[in-house]
Design an enzyme around this catalytic site. Structure first.
Site, mmCIF file in Angstrom:
data_model
loop_
_atom_site.group_PDB
_atom_site.id
_atom_site.type_symbol
_atom_site.label_atom_id
_atom_site.label_comp_id
_atom_site.label_asym_id
_atom_site.label_seq_id
_atom_site.Cartn_x
_atom_site.Cartn_y
_atom_site.Cartn_z
ATOM 1 N N TRP A 1 7.652 -5.923 0.382
ATOM 2 C CA TRP A 1 6.709 -6.677 -0.485
ATOM 3 C C TRP A 1 7.313 -6.508 -1.944
ATOM 4 O O TRP A 1 7.205 -5.203 -2.216
ATOM 5 C CB TRP A 1 5.360 -6.753 -0.261
ATOM 6 N N LYS B 1 3.711 -14.014 -0.856
ATOM 7 C CA LYS B 1 2.285 -13.880 -1.646
ATOM 8 C C LYS B 1 2.225 -15.093 -2.500
ATOM 9 O O LYS B 1 3.290 -15.790 -2.900
ATOM 10 C CB LYS B 1 2.092 -12.555 -2.439
ATOM 11 N N HIS C 1 -3.131 -13.458 1.278
ATOM 12 C CA HIS C 1 -1.942 -13.684 0.386
ATOM 13 C C HIS C 1 -1.715 -15.327 0.218
ATOM 14 O O HIS C 1 -0.218 -15.620 0.113
ATOM 15 C CB HIS C 1 -0.622 -13.064 0.970
ATOM 16 N N GLU D 1 7.392 -10.025 3.445
ATOM 17 C CA GLU D 1 6.227 -10.261 3.156
ATOM 18 C C GLU D 1 5.681 -11.351 1.746
ATOM 19 O O GLU D 1 6.244 -10.909 0.771
ATOM 20 C CB GLU D 1 5.205 -9.150 2.948
ATOM 21 N N HIS E 1 -0.690 -8.614 8.573
ATOM 22 C CA HIS E 1 -1.869 -7.786 7.735
ATOM 23 C C HIS E 1 -2.833 -8.466 7.566
ATOM 24 O O HIS E 1 -3.208 -9.227 6.903
ATOM 25 C CB HIS E 1 -0.986 -7.717 6.123
ATOM 26 N N ASP F 1 -6.800 -12.238 -3.509
ATOM 27 C CA ASP F 1 -6.339 -11.092 -2.772
ATOM 28 C C ASP F 1 -7.054 -9.939 -3.119
ATOM 29 O O ASP F 1 -6.255 -9.082 -3.712
ATOM 30 C CB ASP F 1 -4.647 -11.201 -2.919
ATOM 31 N N ASP G 1 -8.533 -7.450 -1.025
ATOM 32 C CA ASP G 1 -8.509 -6.588 -0.005
ATOM 33 C C ASP G 1 -9.698 -5.950 0.284
ATOM 34 O O ASP G 1 -9.598 -4.725 0.326
ATOM 35 C CB ASP G 1 -7.232 -5.733 -0.593
ATOM 36 N N ASP H 1 -0.046 -12.031 5.628
ATOM 37 C CA ASP H 1 -0.976 -11.191 5.119
ATOM 38 C C ASP H 1 -2.296 -12.145 5.037
ATOM 39 O O ASP H 1 -2.406 -13.141 4.173
ATOM 40 C CB ASP H 1 -0.752 -10.620 3.864
ATOM 41 N N ASP I 1 -4.366 -4.018 5.768
ATOM 42 C CA ASP I 1 -4.136 -3.830 4.354
ATOM 43 C C ASP I 1 -5.399 -4.038 3.629
ATOM 44 O O ASP I 1 -5.668 -5.221 3.236
ATOM 45 C CB ASP I 1 -2.947 -4.865 3.876
#
Length: 418
Positions: free
Chosen positions: A185, A228, A262, A226, A286, A294, A296, A259, A326
């Site tokens: 990523w 985003k 993302h 990956e 993820h 994003d 997390d 993800d 993640d």
């Protein structure tokens, strides 16, 4: 086995069996699933190579909860403690900045020997390792570009780093007998609307082609890319978009990483799984929890997590899907964050396995949407908790919130003394 847990489990088994669900088989299958637990929750994504380097690449960790790991030994001890409260045998996901070495080494010069202590520890724990090149929080990424950088020397630095990372991943797989997923990523992008969207993507494609030119044993290492949607400093344009990596992954036989944070803040990834599965040999997930963006957050058992679990189970995607976590939250006990997020991910998969999938599919095929809706709703109140308690007890980990007392003891005995 505690009598109350065993009794509740037997009663739950009867209820599920009335719909043709074999609970014992579901638990046996669940025990084979490995979740890749991300090391960076334990120290707020600082790593050990450049601990004084400011976080960059759109990465931000808030909170100053005491006890963050500051050495590899502390981080491994914290991970060991967390895994002792999570049922099953899993994997740990490392970033390149977590090299355990006394050498002064830059990212493009990393070798497997810089991670030997991690490999030795993984062997002791009986777990596998996954890996990621760290294309952020570095002097050569300060302007927001790495593999698509217009400066060929800087771009080559990141290419060499990713090449080194793949070799490290292959070493993990060979040494541990468990395939390592090495995921790339990069944060590359523009804060404002660019004139040329094509050129950076062409450079990224060429860089990836060079990185993947070296053939590695797929039994040891699998490559993933990956995407985003946007990030801090790349609000207007991200070079590695979903469309870019979906096309690249399909054409070059690479795992495509989805993800959960993302994509658009209101967009879920569960519905994408069946589409990708038709055209790829595998998927990397993820699992995270975006909040507004994003951000997390620690994974909770929300609708999106449950839908991800259902899609994986209903479509028989678990054998070809690599599930990693993640998230990073510095405002709560970091070990508790690991335990909560990982246990919830496993719970979501178990809940999906305890649904009458074939009966639901048949009702849908027959156009009996009344039965489909009724059963889906009624199963939300079936005794899943009794099955989960039994599974935890059987696997030798704390039942329900009993793990929290152990975390609190560890906090008093270890974390607060750092």
């Amino acid at each position: 086995m505690r009598q109350d847990i065993a009794r509740n489990y037997e009663e739950a088994k009867k209820q599920y069996a009335s719909h043709g669900i074999d609970v014992d088989q579901a638990l046996a299958e669940l025990s084979d699933i490995k979740i890749s637990i991300h090391c960076w929750q334990g120290d707020d994504v600082r790593g050990f190579l450049f601990r004084d380097q400011e976080l960059s690449g759109g990465i931000s960790v808030t909170g100053e909860y005491p006890g963050a790991a500051s050495t590899p030994e502390e981080l491994r001890a914290d991970l060991t403690k967390a895994m002792s409260m999570i049922p099953g045998t899993h994997k740990v996901n490392l970033h390149a900045i977590y090299a355990d070495t006394d050498e002064s080494v830059d990212l493009d010069q990393l070798e497997p020997r810089h991670f030997q202590k991690w490999v030795d520890w993984a062997k002791e724990q009986g777990i596998g390792l996954d890996f990621n090149p760290t294309c952020f929080s570095h002097d050569k990424s300060k302007d927001g570009f790495t593999l698509s950088h217009p400066d060929p020397e800087i771009r080559q630095f990141w290419i060499d780093h990713c090449k080194a990372s793949r070799r490290i991943g292959a070493y993990f797989g060979e040494q541990l007998g468990q395939t390592c997923v090495t995921n790339i990523w990069v944060p590359d992008g523009y804060k404002d609307v660019p004139v040329d969207r094509m050129a950076p993507r062409q450079r990224l494609k060429d860089a990836l082609d060079e990185i993947f030119a070296e053939e590695l044993n797929p039994a040891w290492n699998l490559d993933a890319v990956e995407s985003k949607l946007f990030g801090i400093g790349s609000e207007a344009y991200v070079v590695g978009s979903h469309e870019f990596y979906m096309g690249y992954g399909m054409r070059n036989n690479k795992l495509i990483c989805l993800d959960a944070g993302h994509f658009h803040p209101t967009e879920g990834i569960a519905g994408k799984l069946s589409s990708l599965a038709l055209f790829t040999d595998g998927i990397l997930l993820h699992v995270s929890r975006p909040m507004r963006w994003d951000s997390d957050h620690v994974v909770i058992m929300d609708d999106e997590l449950l839908e991800i679990g259902r899609e994986l189970v209903r479509n028989h995607l678990l054998p070809t899907t690599h599930i990693g976590l993640d998230f990073f939250d510095g405002s709560i006990n970091r070990i508790a964050a690991w335990v909560i997020g990982t246990r919830n991910t496993i719970k979501a998969l178990l809940r999906a396995k305890l649904e009458p999938t074939e009966k639901l599919k048949q009702a849908e095929l027959d156009g009996d949407y009344t039965t489909r809706l009724a059963l889906m709703e009624e199963f939300k109140s079936y005794p899943f908790g009794a099955v989960w308690d039994y599974y935890c007890e059987k696997m030798g980990v704390p039942v329900r919130e009993e793990w929290l007392a152990e975390v609190k003891r560890y906090e008093q005995d270890v974390l607060l003394k750092r």
